[in-house]
Design a protein around this motif. Structure first.
Motif, PDB file in Angstrom:
ATOM      1  N   MET A   1      -1.105  13.085  -5.858  1.00  0.00           N
ATOM      2  CA  MET A   1      -1.968  11.913  -5.962  1.00  0.00           C
ATOM      3  C   MET A   1      -1.192  10.691  -5.477  1.00  0.00           C
ATOM      4  SD  MET A   1      -3.826  10.154  -9.292  1.00  0.00           S
ATOM      5  CE  MET A   1      -4.756  11.601  -9.767  1.00  0.00           C
ATOM      6  N   VAL A   2      -1.717  10.026  -4.444  1.00  0.00           N
ATOM      7  CA  VAL A   2      -1.059   8.838  -3.901  1.00  0.00           C
ATOM      8  C   VAL A   2      -1.904   7.582  -4.084  1.00  0.00           C
ATOM      9  CG1 VAL A   2       0.340  10.127  -2.253  1.00  0.00           C
ATOM     10  CG2 VAL A   2      -1.916   9.274  -1.558  1.00  0.00           C
ATOM     11  N   SER A   3      -3.172   7.757  -4.455  1.00  0.00           N
ATOM     12  CA  SER A   3      -4.033   6.613  -4.749  1.00  0.00           C
ATOM     13  C   SER A   3      -5.183   7.089  -5.630  1.00  0.00           C
ATOM     14  CB  SER A   3      -4.570   5.970  -3.465  1.00  0.00           C
ATOM     15  OG  SER A   3      -5.298   6.901  -2.697  1.00  0.00           O
TER      16      SER A   3
ATOM     17  N   SER B   1      -3.627   4.158   5.143  1.00  0.00           N
ATOM     18  CA  SER B   1      -4.886   3.681   4.551  1.00  0.00           C
ATOM     19  C   SER B   1      -5.161   4.492   3.293  1.00  0.00           C
ATOM     20  CB  SER B   1      -6.029   3.833   5.551  1.00  0.00           C
ATOM     21  OG  SER B   1      -5.811   3.015   6.658  1.00  0.00           O
ATOM     22  N   LEU B   2      -4.570   4.089   2.179  1.00  0.00           N
ATOM     23  CA  LEU B   2      -4.648   4.876   0.955  1.00  0.00           C
ATOM     24  C   LEU B   2      -5.902   4.623   0.138  1.00  0.00           C
ATOM     25  CD1 LEU B   2      -0.976   4.713  -0.339  1.00  0.00           C
ATOM     26  CD2 LEU B   2      -2.069   6.489   1.026  1.00  0.00           C
ATOM     27  N   PHE B   3      -6.434   3.408   0.159  1.00  0.00           N
ATOM     28  CA  PHE B   3      -7.584   3.144  -0.703  1.00  0.00           C
ATOM     29  C   PHE B   3      -8.885   2.926   0.061  1.00  0.00           C
ATOM     30  CE2 PHE B   3     -10.143   1.177  -4.050  1.00  0.00           C
ATOM     31  CZ  PHE B   3      -9.962   2.144  -5.029  1.00  0.00           C
ATOM     32  N   HIS B   4      -8.825   2.575   1.330  1.00  0.00           N
ATOM     33  CA  HIS B   4     -10.052   2.372   2.104  1.00  0.00           C
ATOM     34  C   HIS B   4     -10.980   3.594   2.037  1.00  0.00           C
ATOM     35  CE1 HIS B   4      -7.383  -0.700   3.777  1.00  0.00           C
ATOM     36  NE2 HIS B   4      -8.469  -1.363   4.114  1.00  0.00           N
ATOM     37  N   PRO B   5     -10.473   4.811   2.269  1.00  0.00           N
ATOM     38  CA  PRO B   5     -11.381   5.964   2.209  1.00  0.00           C
ATOM     39  C   PRO B   5     -11.868   6.262   0.791  1.00  0.00           C
ATOM     40  CG  PRO B   5      -9.136   6.693   2.618  1.00  0.00           C
ATOM     41  CD  PRO B   5      -9.131   5.200   2.713  1.00  0.00           C
TER      42      PRO B   5
ATOM     43  N   CYS C   1     -14.198   8.750 -11.052  1.00  0.00           N
ATOM     44  CA  CYS C   1     -12.873   8.471 -10.527  1.00  0.00           C
ATOM     45  C   CYS C   1     -12.786   9.072  -9.124  1.00  0.00           C
ATOM     46  CB  CYS C   1     -11.857   9.133 -11.460  1.00  0.00           C
ATOM     47  SG  CYS C   1     -10.140   8.830 -11.071  1.00  0.00           S
ATOM     48  N   VAL C   2     -12.144   8.358  -8.216  1.00  0.00           N
ATOM     49  CA  VAL C   2     -11.898   8.880  -6.880  1.00  0.00           C
ATOM     50  C   VAL C   2     -10.383   8.854  -6.662  1.00  0.00           C
ATOM     51  CG1 VAL C   2     -12.425   8.713  -4.426  1.00  0.00           C
ATOM     52  CG2 VAL C   2     -14.098   7.878  -6.101  1.00  0.00           C
ATOM     53  N   CYS C   3      -9.838   9.996  -6.299  1.00  0.00           N
ATOM     54  CA  CYS C   3      -8.391  10.102  -6.108  1.00  0.00           C
ATOM     55  C   CYS C   3      -8.088  10.567  -4.692  1.00  0.00           C
ATOM     56  CB  CYS C   3      -7.790  11.096  -7.104  1.00  0.00           C
ATOM     57  SG  CYS C   3      -8.109  10.650  -8.829  1.00  0.00           S
ATOM     58  N   GLY C   4      -6.957  10.093  -4.166  1.00  0.00           N
ATOM     59  CA  GLY C   4      -6.521  10.496  -2.845  1.00  0.00           C
ATOM     60  C   GLY C   4      -5.234  11.286  -2.935  1.00  0.00           C
TER      61      GLY C   4
END
Length: 164
Positions: free
Chosen positions: A71-73, A99-103, A62-65
């Motif tokens: 947690m926003v993405s 840019s919430l999911f690109h990174p 899982c990758v979380c931002g």
């Protein structure tokens, strides 16, 4: 997507969760984000529990931002010894200007490479696959996002076996 990835890396803190770092709290926070942004519960708690178990068995990660520890993405990526598949994600709609999911996708690609996976699949490009049905704006946006990561388009044979 380099500018979007770099912008996102400055705006949020991405974190990869593997079997070594994961706990139920992370998956439950992802689940609650998914429910909130979907506007409804699209899958059972049991399916989230199975996804958590897959991470514990090193069959996914899982990758979380995060912005300010919130947690926003988040995204879940299934894997075996060679193949990684982008399975599900959620992001705050009120922050789509960021840019919430690109990174997160980029971090997932780098992690997949680090653990020796040779195929990274973002899933079906609906704009290529569905010329006979009308796509929603959301489906078009998702397909456009996935296509931005490049790679090759290839046909996939999917078999459905009906057990009796």
């Amino acid at each position: 997507y380099c500018p979007e990835i770099n912008k996102g890396l400055q705006e949020l803190k991405p974190k990869v969760f593997t079997s070594k770092e994961i706990d139920w709290h992370v998956i439950d926070e992802f689940r609650r984000l998914h429910i909130k942004e979907s506007g409804r519960e699209t899958r059972s708690i049991e399916s989230w529990e199975r996804q958590y178990e897959c991470i514990q068995r090193d069959e996914s990660f899982c990758v979380c931002g995060y912005i300010d520890s919130e947690m926003v993405s988040a995204g879940l990526f299934l894997n075996n010894k060679f193949h990684c598949y982008y399975a599900v994600s959620a992001a705050r709609r009120d922050m789509f200007h960021k840019s919430l999911f690109h990174p997160l996708m980029w971090k997932a690609i780098l992690h997949a490479k680090k653990i020796g996976l040779t195929i990274f699949e973002t899933g079906r490009d609906e704009t290529l696959a569905s010329n006979s049905i009308q796509l929603s704006d959301k489906e078009k946006s998702i397909s456009f996002f996935k296509s931005g990561y490049g790679g090759i388009v290839h046909p996939v044979l999917r078999l459905q076996i009906n057990a009796k």
